[in-house]
Design a protein around this motif. Structure first.
Motif, PDB file in Angstrom:
ATOM      1  N   VAL A  75      -0.318  18.422   6.461  1.00  0.00           N
ATOM      2  CA  VAL A  75      -0.339  16.983   6.173  1.00  0.00           C
ATOM      3  C   VAL A  75      -0.138  16.795   4.675  1.00  0.00           C
ATOM      4  CG1 VAL A  75      -1.593  14.820   6.464  1.00  0.00           C
ATOM      5  CG2 VAL A  75      -1.975  16.705   8.079  1.00  0.00           C
ATOM      6  N   HIS A  76       0.844  15.963   4.303  1.00  0.00           N
ATOM      7  CA  HIS A  76       1.239  15.811   2.903  1.00  0.00           C
ATOM      8  C   HIS A  76       1.140  14.356   2.460  1.00  0.00           C
ATOM      9  CE1 HIS A  76       3.165  19.868   3.193  1.00  0.00           C
ATOM     10  NE2 HIS A  76       3.345  19.476   4.448  1.00  0.00           N
ATOM     11  N   ARG A  77       0.717  14.159   1.228  1.00  0.00           N
ATOM     12  CA  ARG A  77       0.634  12.830   0.620  1.00  0.00           C
ATOM     13  C   ARG A  77       1.951  12.550  -0.121  1.00  0.00           C
ATOM     14  NH1 ARG A  77      -4.073  10.034  -1.359  1.00  0.00           N
ATOM     15  NH2 ARG A  77      -5.268  11.965  -1.088  1.00  0.00           N
ATOM     16  N   VAL A  78       2.549  11.375   0.130  1.00  0.00           N
ATOM     17  CA  VAL A  78       3.770  10.971  -0.576  1.00  0.00           C
ATOM     18  C   VAL A  78       3.596   9.557  -1.117  1.00  0.00           C
ATOM     19  CG1 VAL A  78       5.351  12.455   0.716  1.00  0.00           C
ATOM     20  CG2 VAL A  78       4.801  10.181   1.597  1.00  0.00           C
ATOM     21  N   LYS A  79       4.369   9.232  -2.155  1.00  0.00           N
ATOM     22  CA  LYS A  79       4.176   7.937  -2.808  1.00  0.00           C
ATOM     23  C   LYS A  79       4.854   6.795  -2.066  1.00  0.00           C
ATOM     24  CE  LYS A  79       8.017   8.329  -6.172  1.00  0.00           C
ATOM     25  NZ  LYS A  79       8.564   9.615  -5.701  1.00  0.00           N
ATOM     26  N   ASP A  80       6.000   7.081  -1.403  1.00  0.00           N
ATOM     27  CA  ASP A  80       6.705   6.012  -0.710  1.00  0.00           C
ATOM     28  C   ASP A  80       7.574   6.595   0.398  1.00  0.00           C
ATOM     29  OD1 ASP A  80       8.965   7.062  -2.014  1.00  0.00           O
ATOM     30  OD2 ASP A  80       8.828   5.613  -3.644  1.00  0.00           O
ATOM     31  N   LEU A  81       8.260   5.707   1.112  1.00  0.00           N
ATOM     32  CA  LEU A  81       9.072   6.123   2.248  1.00  0.00           C
ATOM     33  C   LEU A  81      10.259   6.974   1.811  1.00  0.00           C
ATOM     34  CD1 LEU A  81       8.583   5.573   5.224  1.00  0.00           C
ATOM     35  CD2 LEU A  81      10.188   3.669   5.109  1.00  0.00           C
ATOM     36  N   ASP A  82      10.815   6.675   0.660  1.00  0.00           N
ATOM     37  CA  ASP A  82      11.939   7.466   0.164  1.00  0.00           C
ATOM     38  C   ASP A  82      11.546   8.920  -0.053  1.00  0.00           C
ATOM     39  OD1 ASP A  82      13.678   5.319   0.196  1.00  0.00           O
ATOM     40  OD2 ASP A  82      13.327   4.780  -1.899  1.00  0.00           O
ATOM     41  N   GLU A  83      10.388   9.130  -0.646  1.00  0.00           N
ATOM     42  CA  GLU A  83       9.921  10.499  -0.854  1.00  0.00           C
ATOM     43  C   GLU A  83       9.643  11.181   0.484  1.00  0.00           C
ATOM     44  OE1 GLU A  83       6.482  13.135  -3.167  1.00  0.00           O
ATOM     45  OE2 GLU A  83       6.313  10.946  -3.096  1.00  0.00           O
ATOM     46  N   ALA A  84       9.098  10.426   1.433  1.00  0.00           N
ATOM     47  CA  ALA A  84       8.809  10.991   2.750  1.00  0.00           C
ATOM     48  C   ALA A  84      10.097  11.472   3.424  1.00  0.00           C
ATOM     49  CB  ALA A  84       8.118   9.952   3.627  1.00  0.00           C
ATOM     50  N   VAL A  85      11.132  10.650   3.396  1.00  0.00           N
ATOM     51  CA  VAL A  85      12.411  11.036   4.014  1.00  0.00           C
ATOM     52  C   VAL A  85      13.025  12.222   3.283  1.00  0.00           C
ATOM     53  CG1 VAL A  85      14.769  10.286   4.501  1.00  0.00           C
ATOM     54  CG2 VAL A  85      12.853   8.735   4.936  1.00  0.00           C
ATOM     55  N   GLU A  86      12.961  12.181   1.951  1.00  0.00           N
ATOM     56  CA  GLU A  86      13.539  13.271   1.161  1.00  0.00           C
ATOM     57  C   GLU A  86      12.866  14.596   1.494  1.00  0.00           C
ATOM     58  OE1 GLU A  86      13.920  16.223  -1.760  1.00  0.00           O
ATOM     59  OE2 GLU A  86      12.082  15.023  -1.722  1.00  0.00           O
ATOM     60  N   LYS A  87      11.550  14.589   1.596  1.00  0.00           N
ATOM     61  CA  LYS A  87      10.834  15.830   1.900  1.00  0.00           C
ATOM     62  C   LYS A  87      11.014  16.244   3.360  1.00  0.00           C
ATOM     63  CE  LYS A  87       7.455  16.147  -1.754  1.00  0.00           C
ATOM     64  NZ  LYS A  87       6.082  16.591  -2.090  1.00  0.00           N
ATOM     65  N   ALA A  88      11.100  15.263   4.247  1.00  0.00           N
ATOM     66  CA  ALA A  88      11.359  15.590   5.651  1.00  0.00           C
ATOM     67  C   ALA A  88      12.693  16.302   5.810  1.00  0.00           C
ATOM     68  CB  ALA A  88      11.330  14.313   6.492  1.00  0.00           C
ATOM     69  N   ASN A  89      13.669  15.908   4.979  1.00  0.00           N
ATOM     70  CA  ASN A  89      15.013  16.494   5.066  1.00  0.00           C
ATOM     71  C   ASN A  89      15.160  17.785   4.280  1.00  0.00           C
ATOM     72  OD1 ASN A  89      15.836  14.373   6.666  1.00  0.00           O
ATOM     73  ND2 ASN A  89      16.802  13.230   5.003  1.00  0.00           N
TER      74      ASN A  89
END
Length: 499
Positions: free
Chosen positions: A376-390
């Motif tokens: 489980v990871h903490r991200v600042k926003d949706l853009d970071e979430a998508v970037e890390k998911a990819n």
């Protein structure tokens, strides 16, 4: 005959929870595989000649036979994989729905159709049809031994092909029961045959010049070997490999629903799911609340072989070492176990493990774990979430939880995956009309839906001249005729387009 010629060599199918022998099965070598393919070639000709209506009827009756034997199939799955009976029943239900869809939609998707020829070929009648390939080889997995191979078998049969199926050596009984049910409905010719054995049996199927396409499900490493074998004969292949799927939790998501779905995606089937959730990226402002909810839920889960167990054992013994290595690597690099830990690996079971603060270069984040663990990871926003998911070579599936339709759809489109589900886990797998498959290290090609039917057919274009007109593909064409055509082309295509 739905089973290949018997072999003197055998192997045992074991219950991974108890170690008890579930069944003894022959090891089919290259000769037995060749015999099965020869019978399949004859069966394919007969099956194709039946036509759409008759194949549809028979496949619907196969669906009925599987439905009537649902509990019998679920029990075999339970014994060979160790998964709970209800999970095995659910898997079989999904296989039934795909059989139904493939049977009912094959003609609509693959049947002949007329195509407009365009002005330059207005004197031609154009038809497009999708013809069966002939004989399809299916190499199936052990984690969903009826649902996953049915996604190839049902669609290949509906498209008019015969199938030779090599089930996993961990779940041969599932394949044999399916072939038995098909033979009971279609006794005339062996349109579905099963060859059992270990890796060399699958290699013999993939390397044979008598197979027209291979549908493979398994690891990327094995897929490369299968592709190399297929390359010898330029045999096409559809490959569904592993995944390192992510779940994204937006700041306005329903956290209870997200935690419930993510936990099921991570832990069901003991985490042995190619489209399972292995990484969760949660926006900062809801991270603590989400982590609290998923942690609380995870602590309630218990593996076992009894009816009350949440999930079963690790089916493939060698995977236990991979799971343990990933957990230890995550902890050694500074990660924290908020549920479980390295001690959670208690062969043949793995208790739930929830990890936080795991570095992005940890094997638990980068490699497919295939066990009941999650980071489980903490991200600042949706853009970071998508970037890390990819940030992975895999690209199979993904999950997004959000209260905003537009934000969720935008993130889903940007997620590098073949499939994404919003506000539910893997809903796409239950929709037979949708294609299933990945990109990158997760493979290529599609099963399920119209694309899945076309995967097992070849497009055939036919033109028929209806009347004579200017013949430009002739040494007898004149300059006058060519000038007329050039003028026509300039009039139709030469104009400027304005905004």
């Amino acid at each position: 005959m739905s089973v290949a010629t018997e072999s003197t060599e055998t192997f045992a199918s074991l219950n991974p929870a108890t170690g008890e022998v579930v069944g003894e099965h022959p090891v089919h070598g290259a000769a037995a595989v060749a015999q099965a393919l020869e019978r399949a070639r004859e069966a394919a000709g007969w099956w194709r000649a039946l036509g759409w209506k008759e194949r549809r009827l028979r496949l619907l009756n196969v669906k009925g036979a599987l439905t009537r034997n649902l509990n019998r199939m679920a029990e075999v799955i339970h014994q060979e994989t160790g998964k709970p009976v209800q999970d095995a029943q659910l898997e079989t239900i999904m296989a039934i729905s795909h059989l139904d869809w493939a049977a009912r939609n094959a003609r609509k998707v693959l049947g002949p159709r007329t195509v407009y020829p365009g002005l330059m070929a207005i004197n031609q009648r154009c038809e497009l049809e999708y013809q069966p390939l002939g004989v399809v080889g299916v190499i199936g997995p052990w984690n969903y031994p009826i649902f996953t191979p049915t996604g190839s078998i049902a669609y290949a049969l509906a498209a008019g092909n015969a199938v030779v199926f090599k089930p996993s050596e961990f779940t041969p009984g599932v394949g044999l029961l399916l072939a038995e049910l098909v033979e009971g409905v279609v006794p005339e010719h062996p349109v579905l045959q099963v060859v059992t054995g270990l890796g060399p049996t699958g290699a013999a199927l993939a390397s044979s010049p008598d197979v027209d396409k291979i549908a493979f499900t398994g690891s990327g490493r094995t897929a490369k070997r299968v592709m190399a074998a297929c390359a010898e004969n330029l045999t096409p292949i559809v490959a569904e490999c592993g995944g390192k799927d992510a779940c994204i939790v937006d700041s306005d998501a329903d956290l209870d629903a997200a935690a419930d779905a993510a936990l099921w995606g991570a832990m069901s089937n003991a985490g042995q799911t190619c489209i399972g959730v292995e990484r969760i990226y949660v926006l900062d402002d809801v991270y603590d609340r989400f982590l609290g909810k998923i942690t609380e839920k995870a602590k309630e889960l218990r593996p076992g072989f009894d009816r009350e167990a949440a999930y079963g054992p690790i089916t493939m013994p060698g995977q236990l070492d991979v799971i343990e290595r990933h957990i230890k690597d995550a902890l050694a690099k500074g990660g924290k176990a908020v549920v479980g830990g390295a001690e959670s690996v208690r062969k043949p079971y793995v208790e739930p493990v929830v990890l936080t603060d795991v570095p992005d270069d940890s094997s638990a984040v980068c490699e497919e774990t295939f066990g009941p663990t999650i980071t489980v990871h903490r991200v600042k926003d949706l853009d970071e979430a998508v970037e890390k998911a990819n940030r992975t070579g895999y690209g199979l599936a993904g999950t997004i939880f959000s209260g905003s339709r537009s934000r969720a759809m935008d993130a889903a489109r940007r997620m590098r995956s073949g499939m994404t589900s919003i506000n539910a886990f893997a809903a796409f797998a239950q929709v037979a009309a949708l294609p299933f498959g990945g990109v990158g290290e997760s493979g290529f090609g599609r099963i399920h839906g119209a694309d899945g039917l076309r995967e097992f057919a070849r497009p055939k274009a036919i033109t028929r001249q209806r009347f004579a007109t200017m013949n430009l593909t002739s040494f007898g064409r004149t300059e006058k005729e060519m000038a007329r055509v050039l003028g026509l082309i300039n009039m139709i295509h030469g104009r400027r387009y304005k905004r």
